[in-house]
Design an enzyme around this catalytic site. Sequence first.
Site, short mmCIF file in Angstrom:
data_model
loop_
_atom_site.label_atom_id
_atom_site.label_comp_id
_atom_site.label_asym_id
_atom_site.label_seq_id
_atom_site.Cartn_x
_atom_site.Cartn_y
_atom_site.Cartn_z
N HIS A 1 4.34 -4.43 10.98
CA HIS A 1 4.77 -3.78 12.21
C HIS A 1 4.90 -4.78 13.36
O HIS A 1 4.23 -5.82 13.37
CB HIS A 1 3.77 -2.69 12.63
CG HIS A 1 3.70 -1.54 11.70
ND1 HIS A 1 4.47 -0.40 11.87
CD2 HIS A 1 2.96 -1.34 10.59
CE1 HIS A 1 4.19 0.46 10.89
NE2 HIS A 1 3.28 -0.09 10.10
N HIS B 1 -7.79 -0.66 5.28
CA HIS B 1 -6.75 0.23 5.81
C HIS B 1 -6.52 1.37 4.82
O HIS B 1 -6.48 2.54 5.18
CB HIS B 1 -5.48 -0.57 6.05
CG HIS B 1 -4.34 0.23 6.60
ND1 HIS B 1 -4.37 0.79 7.86
CD2 HIS B 1 -3.12 0.56 6.07
CE1 HIS B 1 -3.23 1.44 8.08
NE2 HIS B 1 -2.46 1.30 7.01
N HIS C 1 1.35 3.99 1.95
CA HIS C 1 1.83 4.77 3.08
C HIS C 1 3.36 4.88 3.06
O HIS C 1 4.06 3.92 2.74
CB HIS C 1 1.34 4.18 4.39
CG HIS C 1 -0.11 4.46 4.65
ND1 HIS C 1 -0.85 3.75 5.57
CD2 HIS C 1 -0.96 5.37 4.10
CE1 HIS C 1 -2.10 4.22 5.57
NE2 HIS C 1 -2.19 5.19 4.69
N HIS D 1 0.85 -1.20 0.00
CA HIS D 1 0.00 0.00 0.00
C HIS D 1 0.87 1.24 0.00
O HIS D 1 2.10 1.15 0.11
CB HIS D 1 -0.99 0.00 1.17
CG HIS D 1 -0.39 0.08 2.53
ND1 HIS D 1 0.39 -0.92 3.07
CD2 HIS D 1 -0.45 1.05 3.49
CE1 HIS D 1 0.75 -0.59 4.29
NE2 HIS D 1 0.27 0.61 4.57
N ASP E 1 -0.47 -3.72 6.35
CA ASP E 1 -1.13 -3.22 7.56
C ASP E 1 -2.61 -3.62 7.61
O ASP E 1 -3.39 -2.98 8.32
CB ASP E 1 -1.02 -1.70 7.63
CG ASP E 1 0.39 -1.23 7.97
OD1 ASP E 1 1.26 -2.09 8.17
OD2 ASP E 1 0.62 -0.01 8.00
N ASP F 1 5.71 4.93 5.21
CA ASP F 1 6.57 4.01 5.97
C ASP F 1 6.66 2.64 5.33
O ASP F 1 7.38 1.77 5.83
CB ASP F 1 6.11 3.90 7.43
CG ASP F 1 4.73 3.30 7.59
OD1 ASP F 1 3.84 3.60 6.76
OD2 ASP F 1 4.51 2.53 8.55
N HIS F 2 5.98 2.46 4.20
CA HIS F 2 6.08 1.20 3.44
C HIS F 2 6.74 1.39 2.07
O HIS F 2 7.21 0.42 1.49
CB HIS F 2 4.70 0.57 3.27
CG HIS F 2 4.14 0.04 4.55
ND1 HIS F 2 4.06 -1.30 4.84
CD2 HIS F 2 3.68 0.67 5.65
CE1 HIS F 2 3.55 -1.48 6.05
NE2 HIS F 2 3.31 -0.28 6.56
#
Length: 254
Positions: A164, A109, A54, A52, A126, A56-57
């Site tokens: 995570h 998400h 985001h 996805h 996530d 942080d990915h």
Amino acid sequence: MLLSALPAFDDNYIWTLADEAGRTILVDPGEAAPVFAAAASGLEPAAILLTHHHHDHIGGVPALLERWPALEVWAPDDARIATATHRVHDGDRVRVFDAQFEVLAVPGHTSSHVAFVGEGIVFCGDTLFSLGCGRMFEGTPAQMLASLQRLSALDGDTKVCCGHEYTVSNAAFALAVEPDNAALHARATGAHELRADGKMTVPSTLADERACNPFLRCSAPAVRQAVEQRLGRVPVDDVETFAELRRWKDGFRA
């Protein structure tokens, strides 16, 4: 194939899957530095899978492409992921050297979230966590529950490789929902011991998650009873049970 993970940021994992020659698939590299460090020890990036959009990915991908411009990047069909070289959709099959994955659309998400299933693994980003699930930033409870049920239907031996390290905090909430779940108590104890030793608590397995994760147990009598007590009435269906569980978790403090 060898499955491992590189810690990133405070609690992210960049999953790696390497063949016998050392060629490595990177999953959700939110930052490049851990990959560069691993490459200095012999890691050889061959492809990237993104679940996805985001940051942080996906945030490390531009720097990785600068160093390894031939890397193929498999990602959802989402304009917010500008680095993709291949766009994937539900039901697509991805082959990287000897590894094969099926793409599952798992919105909730985010609207375009996907999971990659293959080699006895689900890279679920996530959407599904160990003993938990992601927040619904772009989806509805019905969408998120359907996505979780789709993942839950996979083989019980499937390794759950989430994005995570949340198991300990998720366990505290899960125990508030199901305090009499013996399997959950064992998972929580094991997670605390692993973290105390500085070890990862993931991957778990789908069998473990079905036995312990409240978000996969919306039909379980104990979970429904816990939600009923919060609502002051019987929940209408599993979607309402899930929605109230997610609201409860959003405000939960151990």
